[in-house]
Design an enzyme around this catalytic site. Structure first.
Site, PDB file in Angstrom:
ATOM      1  N   TYR A  63      -2.310   6.266   7.196  1.00 49.97           N
ATOM      2  CA  TYR A  63      -1.944   5.725   5.890  1.00 49.97           C
ATOM      3  C   TYR A  63      -1.187   6.817   5.138  1.00 49.97           C
ATOM      4  O   TYR A  63      -1.756   7.803   4.705  1.00 49.97           O
ATOM      5  CB  TYR A  63      -3.187   5.333   5.083  1.00 49.97           C
ATOM      6  CG  TYR A  63      -3.980   4.182   5.636  1.00 49.97           C
ATOM      7  CD1 TYR A  63      -3.448   3.305   6.568  1.00 49.97           C
ATOM      8  CD2 TYR A  63      -5.289   3.973   5.210  1.00 49.97           C
ATOM      9  CE1 TYR A  63      -4.192   2.247   7.067  1.00 49.97           C
ATOM     10  CE2 TYR A  63      -6.044   2.912   5.696  1.00 49.97           C
ATOM     11  CZ  TYR A  63      -5.491   2.054   6.625  1.00 49.97           C
ATOM     12  OH  TYR A  63      -6.231   1.014   7.119  1.00 49.97           O
ATOM     13  N   LEU A 215      -9.131 -10.013   0.715  1.00 56.64           N
ATOM     14  CA  LEU A 215      -8.530 -10.779  -0.376  1.00 56.64           C
ATOM     15  C   LEU A 215      -7.139 -11.280  -0.004  1.00 56.64           C
ATOM     16  O   LEU A 215      -6.370 -11.695  -0.859  1.00 56.64           O
ATOM     17  CB  LEU A 215      -8.463  -9.928  -1.651  1.00 56.64           C
ATOM     18  CG  LEU A 215      -9.825  -9.438  -2.153  1.00 56.64           C
ATOM     19  CD1 LEU A 215      -9.657  -8.542  -3.374  1.00 56.64           C
ATOM     20  CD2 LEU A 215     -10.731 -10.615  -2.477  1.00 56.64           C
TER      21      LEU A 215
END
Length: 292
Positions: A63, A215
């Site tokens: 990341y 989500l």
């Protein structure tokens, strides 16, 4: 007692963690590449998450690359004794921000050492091997060779526990025949339900299941049923989506990510939400037509 204690806890490796954790991916720049737009805000989110009781943080040295791990170290080291940091290996980022497989022994070994250095740790709590046969989702292929590399690094004392990510049920079975697997991290949420049977099988065996994109990820969940449910119980749609996942199975551990304090507080408040049976049944129908 913090509000996220209401989410319950589950054994991850050898340590109990709160079922509501935090995913650090969104702390990197756009496309999970480069530095954050607001470094101070990123550090503040990490510190508030831990202050609120979060003791399970998900990250990876790819990341950024390196960005989120360096932020975690700056914000949180020296680390609380109960904090479990789970990282991933198996991919590298190209100069064009592409996601590329990194399954060779040398690349996996380098990735483990990069994680150790950037997190400032002597041993990694949990390392997930991310399968990269298809960057868009699980695809069949043997994980034996790369998993044996991680098992060797575990024997050297560099890794405490091993998990799997972006894998099929067949790969989970293959992996469990090679070494102990303490968690599986796959794409799963209200609308993406392909792993329903796998979650139940893992729960039976006491293995944590960690849904990424709880989500919706880069395409946030949108559903009139979800919005109606949120209005009925006075919550936000995203809180309802998290509460549904907590209700789904006791082995589900959540790692919703955000780069803002307001969104972090909204996510953590989902720990207190209890869904009436009728609302939960309506939400179950959102993913009812998906096939595994």
């Amino acid at each position: 007692m913090s509000i996220i204690d209401e989410s319950g806890s589950y054994l991850l490796g050898t340590q109990q963690v709160k079922r509501l954790g935090y995913g650090a991916m969104q702390l990197a720049g756009p496309g999970v590449f480069g530095p954050p737009k607001d470094r101070d805000a990123a550090l503040a989110v990490l510190r508030e998450a831990v202050a609120a009781g979060v003791n399970h943080i998900d990250t990876s040295d790819f990341y950024g690359p390196h960005v989120t791990n360096q932020l975690i170290r700056e914000a949180l080291a020296p680390y609380p004794d109960d904090l479990v940091i789970v990282t991933k290996v198996g991919a590298v980022r190209g100069d064009d921000a592409s996601w590329n497989p990194a399954f060779s022994s040398d690349m996996l070994t380098r990735a483990v050492h990069d994680n150790l250095r950037n997190l400032g740790r002597d041993v990694l709590d949990v390392v997930n091997l991310r399968a990269m046969f298809d960057t868009h989702g699980p695809a069949e292929g043997s994980i034996e060779a790369p998993l044996k590399v991680l098992a060797g690094l575990q024997r050297q004392g560099l890794i405490r526990h091993i998990g799997l990510s972006n894998v099929t049920a067949r790969q989970v079975a293959e992996g469990r025949g090679i070494c102990e697997i303490v968690c599986v991290q796959n794409h799963y949420n209200l609308a993406h339900r392909a792993d329903d049977a796998l979650i139940d099988d893992l729960n039976h065996d006491g293995i944590a299941y960690v849904p990424f994109f709880p989500l919706g990820g880069f395409s946030p969940l949108q559903s009139s049923i979800l919005s109606d449910a949120a209005r009925q119980i006075g919550a936000t749609p995203m809180q309802v989506a998290l509460a549904w996942l907590l209700r789904r199975s006791p082995n589900v551990l959540l790692i919703p990510g955000t780069s803002t304090l307001a969104h972090l507080r909204e996510n953590l408040a989902a720990a207190t939400l209890r869904l009436p049976d009728a609302v939960a049944a309506a939400l179950d129908g959102i993913g009812a037509n998906e096939t595994a």
